[in-house]
Scaffold this motif. Sequence first.
Motif, short mmCIF file in Angstrom:
data_model
loop_
_atom_site.label_atom_id
_atom_site.label_comp_id
_atom_site.label_asym_id
_atom_site.label_seq_id
_atom_site.Cartn_x
_atom_site.Cartn_y
_atom_site.Cartn_z
N GLY A 26 0.61 -7.46 12.11
CA GLY A 26 0.00 -8.87 11.98
C GLY A 26 -0.64 -9.05 10.60
N TYR A 27 -0.52 -8.52 9.39
CA TYR A 27 -1.00 -9.06 8.36
C TYR A 27 -0.39 -10.12 7.81
N ASP A 28 -1.22 -10.68 7.01
CA ASP A 28 -0.72 -11.83 6.22
C ASP A 28 -0.24 -11.05 4.81
N VAL A 29 1.19 -11.19 4.42
CA VAL A 29 1.52 -10.44 3.42
C VAL A 29 2.24 -11.70 2.34
N SER A 30 1.70 -11.41 1.06
CA SER A 30 2.34 -11.96 0.05
C SER A 30 3.01 -11.19 -1.13
N ASP A 31 4.18 -11.35 -1.40
CA ASP A 31 4.96 -10.30 -2.16
C ASP A 31 5.33 -10.98 -3.47
N LYS A 32 4.92 -10.26 -4.57
CA LYS A 32 4.85 -10.88 -5.75
C LYS A 32 6.24 -10.37 -6.60
N SER A 33 6.75 -9.31 -5.82
CA SER A 33 7.99 -8.65 -6.60
C SER A 33 8.97 -9.47 -7.16
N GLN A 34 9.42 -10.50 -6.56
CA GLN A 34 10.43 -11.20 -7.00
C GLN A 34 10.09 -12.15 -8.34
N HIS A 35 9.00 -12.21 -8.68
CA HIS A 35 8.54 -12.95 -9.93
C HIS A 35 8.70 -12.07 -11.17
N GLY A 36 9.24 -10.66 -11.05
CA GLY A 36 9.16 -10.06 -12.42
C GLY A 36 10.09 -8.71 -12.08
N LYS A 37 10.55 -8.15 -13.13
CA LYS A 37 11.26 -6.51 -12.87
C LYS A 37 10.37 -5.68 -13.32
N ASP A 38 9.41 -5.72 -14.11
CA ASP A 38 8.68 -4.76 -14.98
C ASP A 38 7.42 -4.58 -14.31
N PHE A 39 6.70 -3.55 -14.40
CA PHE A 39 5.64 -3.24 -13.43
C PHE A 39 4.41 -3.84 -14.05
N VAL A 40 4.41 -3.98 -15.57
CA VAL A 40 3.18 -4.78 -16.07
C VAL A 40 3.30 -6.03 -15.47
N ASP A 41 4.46 -6.96 -15.64
CA ASP A 41 4.20 -8.26 -15.12
C ASP A 41 3.70 -8.57 -13.64
N ILE A 42 4.68 -7.41 -12.89
CA ILE A 42 4.24 -7.66 -11.19
C ILE A 42 2.76 -7.17 -11.14
N THR A 43 2.37 -6.23 -11.89
CA THR A 43 1.02 -5.98 -11.57
C THR A 43 -0.34 -7.02 -11.92
N LEU A 44 0.17 -7.75 -12.89
CA LEU A 44 -0.55 -8.78 -13.56
C LEU A 44 -0.70 -9.82 -12.53
N LEU A 45 0.48 -10.23 -11.91
CA LEU A 45 0.74 -11.20 -10.75
C LEU A 45 -0.20 -11.07 -9.64
#
Length: 141
Positions: A26-45
């Motif tokens: 039942g958690y509301d989940v937002s997944d930012k993984s598809q917006h970048g490939k590098d952990f730096v970019d994804i972490t900043l998102l």
Amino acid sequence: MKVILGADEDGKELKEYIKKFLLENGYDVSDKSQHGKDFVDITLLVTHEIKNSPESLGIIFDGYGAGSFMTAAKVKGIIAAEVSDERSAYMTRGHNNSRIITVGARIVGREVAKNIVKGFLTADYDGGRHQIRVDMLNKMC
């Protein structure tokens, strides 16, 4: 509660497993993984969304958890912790008011990851004597 997820290539498989677990519970989940490939970019998102959503918590998966942790820790106003066990995940939320944890998919298996997530998401910030250190951390960067 909204949970913001992110993962690089090394963390995607474990992230998908945890995402399914969160949605089933039942958690509301937002997944930012598809917006970048590098952990730096994804972490900043993820950190950007956390800063704009005070009630949200974030979980980032990469190979070892270290890269995402180092990135998140450089963002002013973000308290993050690299965790590989359930107790640390629970305690960093309770004592440090961490809003993001990072998990190493090459270190932590599925069941431990699930318990880490449960510990992190069910803990509440204790405040009180811990607020002094939280304020110190928030002044950094």
